[in-house]
Design a protein around this motif. Structure first.
Motif, PDB file in Angstrom:
ATOM      1  N   MET A   1       0.821  -1.215   0.000  1.00 22.81           N
ATOM      2  CA  MET A   1       0.000   0.000   0.000  1.00 22.81           C
ATOM      3  C   MET A   1       0.854   1.264   0.000  1.00 22.81           C
ATOM      4  SD  MET A   1      -3.033  -1.212   0.141  1.00 22.81           S
ATOM      5  CE  MET A   1      -4.241  -0.099   0.848  1.00 22.81           C
ATOM      6  N   ALA A   2       2.166   1.071  -0.214  1.00 23.42           N
ATOM      7  CA  ALA A   2       3.046   2.234  -0.184  1.00 23.42           C
ATOM      8  C   ALA A   2       2.620   3.238  -1.232  1.00 23.42           C
ATOM      9  CB  ALA A   2       4.484   1.783  -0.439  1.00 23.42           C
ATOM     10  N   GLY A   3       2.714   4.481  -0.858  1.00 26.58           N
ATOM     11  CA  GLY A   3       2.378   5.531  -1.800  1.00 26.58           C
ATOM     12  C   GLY A   3       0.924   5.933  -1.777  1.00 26.58           C
ATOM     13  N   ALA A   4       0.097   5.099  -1.210  1.00 22.28           N
ATOM     14  CA  ALA A   4      -1.323   5.472  -1.144  1.00 22.28           C
ATOM     15  C   ALA A   4      -1.530   6.474  -0.024  1.00 22.28           C
ATOM     16  CB  ALA A   4      -2.166   4.237  -0.894  1.00 22.28           C
ATOM     17  N   ALA A   5      -2.553   7.321  -0.189  1.00 19.98           N
ATOM     18  CA  ALA A   5      -2.872   8.297   0.855  1.00 19.98           C
ATOM     19  C   ALA A   5      -3.515   7.563   2.012  1.00 19.98           C
ATOM     20  CB  ALA A   5      -3.817   9.359   0.312  1.00 19.98           C
ATOM     21  N   GLY A   6      -2.750   7.294   3.036  1.00 15.97           N
ATOM     22  CA  GLY A   6      -3.250   6.511   4.157  1.00 15.97           C
ATOM     23  C   GLY A   6      -3.838   7.379   5.233  1.00 15.97           C
ATOM     24  N   PRO A   7      -4.315   6.750   6.301  1.00 12.52           N
ATOM     25  CA  PRO A   7      -4.912   7.493   7.402  1.00 12.52           C
ATOM     26  C   PRO A   7      -3.973   8.509   8.010  1.00 12.52           C
ATOM     27  CG  PRO A   7      -5.340   5.139   7.609  1.00 12.52           C
ATOM     28  CD  PRO A   7      -4.383   5.314   6.501  1.00 12.52           C
ATOM     29  N   GLY A  25       5.149  -9.681   4.514  1.00  8.92           N
ATOM     30  CA  GLY A  25       4.226  -9.510   3.403  1.00  8.92           C
ATOM     31  C   GLY A  25       2.779  -9.571   3.849  1.00  8.92           C
ATOM     32  N   ALA A  26       2.566  -9.568   5.158  1.00  7.74           N
ATOM     33  CA  ALA A  26       1.194  -9.586   5.693  1.00  7.74           C
ATOM     34  C   ALA A  26       0.768  -8.164   6.055  1.00  7.74           C
ATOM     35  CB  ALA A  26       1.121 -10.483   6.922  1.00  7.74           C
ATOM     36  N   ALA A  27      -0.500  -8.005   6.283  1.00  7.19           N
ATOM     37  CA  ALA A  27      -1.025  -6.673   6.616  1.00  7.19           C
ATOM     38  C   ALA A  27      -1.640  -6.692   8.014  1.00  7.19           C
ATOM     39  CB  ALA A  27      -2.080  -6.252   5.606  1.00  7.19           C
ATOM     40  N   ASP A  28      -1.343  -5.616   8.739  1.00  5.89           N
ATOM     41  CA  ASP A  28      -2.011  -5.408  10.028  1.00  5.89           C
ATOM     42  C   ASP A  28      -3.232  -4.540   9.746  1.00  5.89           C
ATOM     43  OD1 ASP A  28      -2.647  -5.171  12.635  1.00  5.89           O
ATOM     44  OD2 ASP A  28      -1.049  -3.744  13.144  1.00  5.89           O
ATOM     45  N   HIS A  29      -4.396  -4.945  10.206  1.00 11.56           N
ATOM     46  CA  HIS A  29      -5.618  -4.183   9.904  1.00 11.56           C
ATOM     47  C   HIS A  29      -6.711  -4.601  10.881  1.00 11.56           C
ATOM     48  CE1 HIS A  29      -7.806  -7.648   8.140  1.00 11.56           C
ATOM     49  NE2 HIS A  29      -6.589  -8.062   7.839  1.00 11.56           N
ATOM     50  N   PRO A  30      -7.688  -3.756  11.114  1.00 10.76           N
ATOM     51  CA  PRO A  30      -8.795  -4.141  11.994  1.00 10.76           C
ATOM     52  C   PRO A  30      -9.811  -5.011  11.244  1.00 10.76           C
ATOM     53  CG  PRO A  30      -9.121  -1.921  11.221  1.00 10.76           C
ATOM     54  CD  PRO A  30      -7.818  -2.384  10.631  1.00 10.76           C
ATOM     55  N   ALA A  31     -10.689  -5.630  11.991  1.00  8.91           N
ATOM     56  CA  ALA A  31     -11.821  -6.334  11.382  1.00  8.91           C
ATOM     57  C   ALA A  31     -13.048  -5.483  11.628  1.00  8.91           C
ATOM     58  CB  ALA A  31     -11.989  -7.707  12.017  1.00  8.91           C
ATOM     59  N   MET A  32     -13.669  -5.057  10.574  1.00  2.92           N
ATOM     60  CA  MET A  32     -14.839  -4.188  10.755  1.00  2.92           C
ATOM     61  C   MET A  32     -15.715  -4.195   9.509  1.00  2.92           C
ATOM     62  SD  MET A  32     -13.300  -0.337  10.360  1.00  2.92           S
ATOM     63  CE  MET A  32     -14.719   0.496   9.662  1.00  2.92           C
ATOM     64  N   LEU A  33     -16.940  -3.778   9.702  1.00  2.00           N
ATOM     65  CA  LEU A  33     -17.829  -3.594   8.554  1.00  2.00           C
ATOM     66  C   LEU A  33     -18.509  -2.239   8.675  1.00  2.00           C
ATOM     67  CD1 LEU A  33     -21.023  -4.040   9.527  1.00  2.00           C
ATOM     68  CD2 LEU A  33     -20.278  -6.423   9.588  1.00  2.00           C
ATOM     69  N   ALA A  34     -18.878  -1.706   7.530  1.00  2.00           N
ATOM     70  CA  ALA A  34     -19.565  -0.412   7.489  1.00  2.00           C
ATOM     71  C   ALA A  34     -20.917  -0.597   6.814  1.00  2.00           C
ATOM     72  CB  ALA A  34     -18.733   0.595   6.707  1.00  2.00           C
ATOM     73  N   ALA A  35     -21.966  -0.149   7.497  1.00  2.00           N
ATOM     74  CA  ALA A  35     -23.293  -0.144   6.866  1.00  2.00           C
ATOM     75  C   ALA A  35     -23.433   1.166   6.113  1.00  2.00           C
ATOM     76  CB  ALA A  35     -24.365  -0.266   7.928  1.00  2.00           C
ATOM     77  N   VAL A  36     -23.747   1.077   4.827  1.00  2.00           N
ATOM     78  CA  VAL A  36     -23.769   2.256   3.957  1.00  2.00           C
ATOM     79  C   VAL A  36     -25.160   2.413   3.353  1.00  2.00           C
ATOM     80  CG1 VAL A  36     -22.783   3.304   1.879  1.00  2.00           C
ATOM     81  CG2 VAL A  36     -21.335   1.956   3.404  1.00  2.00           C
ATOM     82  N   ASP A  37     -25.730   3.583   3.555  1.00  2.00           N
ATOM     83  CA  ASP A  37     -27.039   3.868   2.966  1.00  2.00           C
ATOM     84  C   ASP A  37     -26.926   5.163   2.168  1.00  2.00           C
ATOM     85  OD1 ASP A  37     -29.660   3.829   2.307  1.00  2.00           O
ATOM     86  OD2 ASP A  37     -30.437   4.350   4.282  1.00  2.00           O
ATOM     87  N   VAL A  68      -4.754   0.154   7.077  1.00  2.00           N
ATOM     88  CA  VAL A  68      -3.968  -1.043   6.740  1.00  2.00           C
ATOM     89  C   VAL A  68      -2.496  -0.690   6.899  1.00  2.00           C
ATOM     90  CG1 VAL A  68      -3.356  -2.688   4.939  1.00  2.00           C
ATOM     91  CG2 VAL A  68      -5.689  -1.788   5.049  1.00  2.00           C
ATOM     92  N   ARG A  69      -1.750  -1.550   7.571  1.00  2.00           N
ATOM     93  CA  ARG A  69      -0.303  -1.318   7.667  1.00  2.00           C
ATOM     94  C   ARG A  69       0.411  -2.590   7.212  1.00  2.00           C
ATOM     95  NH1 ARG A  69       2.065   0.483  13.356  1.00  2.00           N
ATOM     96  NH2 ARG A  69       1.616  -1.706  13.713  1.00  2.00           N
ATOM     97  N   TRP A  70       1.095  -2.478   6.102  1.00  2.00           N
ATOM     98  CA  TRP A  70       1.782  -3.648   5.546  1.00  2.00           C
ATOM     99  C   TRP A  70       3.091  -3.886   6.280  1.00  2.00           C
ATOM    100  CZ3 TRP A  70      -0.481  -7.039   2.464  1.00  2.00           C
ATOM    101  CH2 TRP A  70      -1.611  -6.632   1.754  1.00  2.00           C
TER     102      TRP A  70
END
Lengths: 498, 286
Positions: B1-7, B187-199, B180-182
């Motif tokens: 994810m390098a180069g992407a605009a992260g949090p 080669g694995a990613a650290d990330h939360p587990a979550m879902l977003a309800a979108v309306d 996401v933090r690679w």
């Protein structure tokens, strides 16, 4: 029993209006206040029209976040504008009895302008849209609608307004205290049935109201401080229930004292248009002394829907709301009726607006008593019934009282009396347009149309119909407002150069 | 994810904008505006609301992004059809979750938990769609199709597995408070587990956690069906003052220290009045 005008004349020599120059300066500043109030009133009223156009589907393209920013500006703006309008009017009339500071009056003017500019910026540019009650923690959760600077700006606006208005309130009380003892200003000697110097009813009402104002502003200071602690990187948070209590302590208090300041103007002005005078008797003194205490307990009726609020406070809210209608409202209504009943009233726009203002207050008060009944509030709280109630006692109550004062001031300072026919036309447009507006709110509320909706879903299409019909009444009201502002405005402008 | 605009980037930008805005206001209101302050990282305000954004990532806050607009990501579903997220949310509300196919830690149990919860609550394909998006640029449509098959969800109504175009997943993640933090070594990613309800393109709710309890998902679905979900925020441990304290053993309510703040305006009014009238020297009156 002393005639207010005679009382004023008797004390003029010892007050801030002892010189012609002083009187001229006070009049000039009050005219400037009124012109600013007129301008803001027109803009805020137009924003009200915009909201009904959106709800009526006439202007459905307005995004909801803009609607809520407009709702916030309209609500907070109207509360603030009429508070300063009432304070400016009471300060001017008070200056005939005591010596308030004109410098503080100017400071309040500057603070108000700065606060208004900030408020306009954060709402119309920043799209801050929490509603005028900015309930915690909503300002911190914009969901991307308003930026962080808008939150800072909003609290800055409230801070500037709060500081200016608190200083203004303290100065008026200080001026009263220079002439009257606390017991004298609150007519305690009348309560005890003892002889003493006359306390004009205007002084009694103004003193009781300004004292209540202190409590409202202290609540504002506390709530702003708590918001600030949370906004700073302290990691601390606030209890939403405590914040809601404090916000309505301040908010309801501010609206309440604005009403009472308007009533003070009625007590002071209306006798000048009738052949009667109003005496501070035991009943009037008891009523306004009691009102100081009751104002502290009434706001609980805003929290009926909060099931976590302890039940005993809900009862305090209901009982307090019932009781406060007796001393302040009923006494004032009977006093007004006494002043005009079979009296030789000089009817012009001032006296008509004063009388109709008390009438609007009475009608809005009946709605308030219904609203403050827990069982009814559970049905009505989130419907348009509530906007009907507060528009009745505000727009058709205190606003008319303050506009009556402004008309009086315009005529007095310009020396140009208004045309009787035009005055009747303005009054008719206000009454038909105004009552049409609030009745449509009331009918919609009784028909389950919720408030604070920018657009109505298919299940609530009756809301669209009510909004569309109300637009016709708003047009009539706006015609009356424009006529009034033109007539009163040019008199005030002429008065500035007089 | 390098180069992407992260949090982190978003956070720095947000803080810079906030600091600039606040500085301008502070400069113009130097003496008269005590309310103007520059909230820093970790503040209780919006900065803190995006808790994971500030410095070391943590669990996203479920109340942080409610009503926030969701990034309209360009996706390719497991059948190879390019679709924008907005096309999907225009059809029906969405439950969006981000994973990566090669994950050997949280993603597989999270997906199984979500699958069980959706089955328990029902309504998928009618009231809402579940969109599983990979944030790994290496996951193409075929990989996502394989992942769906592995979970027995290929062709299941209401389930959409999709790969994201480069850069699109990170923007989507950022818009819902996901990070996401690679790890370059594993080669694995650290990330939360979550879902977003979108309306209608906005976040309605976030659920954070390795499992999706059906009662919680049921509330989310009620929300997506526009049904009332009564709730009241409970004061956290960081609360300064409470008015009242609930006593669970008796069911009663007792006064707490914050109640004194409700008495303060009244007390201040009386003391202030006495001070003002005590200092004044009446020249007339009773």
């Amino acid at each position: 029993m002393t005639e207010p005008t005679a009382t004023a004349a008797a004390v003029t020599a010892a007050t801030g209006l002892e010189s012609e120059e002083s009187a001229r300066r006070w009049r000039r500043w009050t005219l400037i206040w009124m012109l600013v109030v007129f301008a803001l009133f027109l803009v805020l009223a137009l924003l009200g029209l915009v909201m009904r156009l959106v709800q009526g589907g006439v202007w459905s393209s307005l995004p909801p976040e803009v609607f809520y920013a407009v709702l916030t500006l309209h609500g907070l703006g109207m509360v603030g504008v009429w508070y300063v309008g009432a304070m400016a009017g009471v300060s001017y009339r008070l200056a005939r009895f005591v010596s308030p500071s004109l410098a503080v009056n100017r400071l309040a003017f500057g603070g108000t302008l700065l606060g208004v500019v900030l408020l306009v910026a954060v709402t119309l540019i920043g799209r801050f849209g929490t509603g005028w009650y900015f309930l915690h923690p909503l300002p911190f959760y914009s969901g991307g609608v308003w930026p962080d600077w808008a939150v800072s700006g909003f609290f800055a606006s409230l801070g500037v307004l709060g500081v200016s208005w608190t200083i203004w309130t303290v100065d008026l009380l200080r001026a009263i205290a220079r002439r009257y003892s606390l017991g004298g200003a609150l007519a305690w000697h009348v309560l005890r049935g003892k002889e003493g110097a006359e306390t004009p009813a205007f002084i009694l009402v103004a003193t009781a109201t300004l004292i209540s104002g202190l409590a409202a502003f202290i609540a504002a200071v506390v709530v702003l401080a708590l918001f600030l602690v949370e906004w700073l990187p302290t990691g601390a948070a606030n209890d939403p229930l405590l914040m809601k209590n404090l916000i309505f302590f301040f908010g309801h208090g501010l609206v309440n004292i604005t009403m009472y300041l308007g009533v003070a103007l009625v007590y002071d002005l209306l006798p000048e248009y009738t052949s009667r005078t109003l005496k501070t008797n035991k009943l009037v003194a008891a009523a306004w002394n009691l009102a100081i205490f009751l104002v502290l307990a009434v706001y609980f009726h805003h929290l009926y829907m909060d099931f976590v609020q302890p039940r005993f406070l809900q009862y305090v809210g209901q009982i307090g709301s019932y009781l406060i209608s007796i001393p302040a409202a009923v006494i004032s209504i009977f006093s007004t009726l006494y002043l005009v009943y079979r009296a030789r009233v000089r009817w012009n726009l001032t006296s008509m607006f004063l009388f109709f203002g008390v009438m609007g207050w009475a009608i809005g008060g009946v709605e308030a008593v219904i609203d403050s009944t827990i069982a009814a509030n559970f049905r009505f709280h989130n419907t348009l019934w509530v906007p009907s109630h507060f528009h009745t006692y505000y727009l058709l109550g205190v606003v008319m009282m303050i506009l009556a004062f402004a008309w009086h001031l315009g005529e007095e300072s310009s020396g140009k009396p208004g045309s009787p026919a035009l005055s009747r036309a303005i009054a008719a447009l206000f009454m038909v347009g105004g009552y049409g507006l609030v009745l449509l709110f009331a009918f919609a509320g009784a028909n389950s149309v919720p408030r604070r909706y920018s657009a109505y879903p298919a299940e609530l299409l009756q809301g669209v119909t009510y909004a569309r019909v109300s637009i016709a009444f708003i047009a009539l009201l706006l015609a009356g407002v424009l006529l009034y502002l033109w007539e009163a405005g040019r008199r005030c402008v002429r008065g500035l150069s007089a | 994810m390098a180069g992407a605009a992260g949090p982190g980037t978003r956070s720095r930008r947000a803080h810079s904008r906030r600091a600039l805005g606040v500085s301008l206001l502070a400069a113009s209101l130097l003496a008269a505006a005590p309310a103007i302050v520059a909230p820093g990282p970790g503040a209780r305000g919006p900065g803190a609301a995006r808790g994971a954004d500030a410095g070391e990532p943590g669990l996203p806050r479920e109340d942080a992004h409610v009503y926030a607009p969701v990034f309209d990501a360009a996706l390719v579903d497991s059948a190879g059809t390019p679709r924008r997220l907005s096309e999907l949310w225009r059809e029906r509300p969405l439950i969006v979750t981000l994973i990566f196919a090669r994950c050997t830690l949280i993603c597989p149990p999270f997906l199984r938990s979500l699958e069980r919860a959706v089955e328990s609550v029902g309504g998928a394909g009618d009231d809402y769609d579940v969109v599983v998006v990979s944030f790994d640029p290496r996951d193409g449509p075929e990989v996502m199709a394989e992942l769906a098959a592995r979970h027995g969800l290929d062709g299941e109504p209401g389930w959409i597995f999709a790969a994201a175009a480069p850069g699109e997943a990170s923007a989507l993640a950022e818009s819902i408070g996901y990070w996401v933090r690679w790890d370059a070594d594993s080669g694995a990613a650290d990330h939360p587990a979550m879902l977003a309800a979108v309306d209608a393109g906005r976040v309605v709710r976030l659920l954070v956690g390795a499992t999706v309890p059906p009662p919680r998902l049921r509330e989310v679905v009620w929300e997506l069906r526009h049904e009332l979900v009564p709730s009241y925020p409970l004061p956290s441990d960081r609360v300064l003052f409470r008015c009242f304290r609930y006593r669970p053993e008796s069911g009663g309510v007792g006064l707490d220290w914050g109640f004194l703040l409700l008495l303060a305006p009244g007390a201040g009014m009386f003391l202030g009045t006495l001070a003002i009238f005590g200092r004044g020297r009446p020249r007339a009156g009773s």
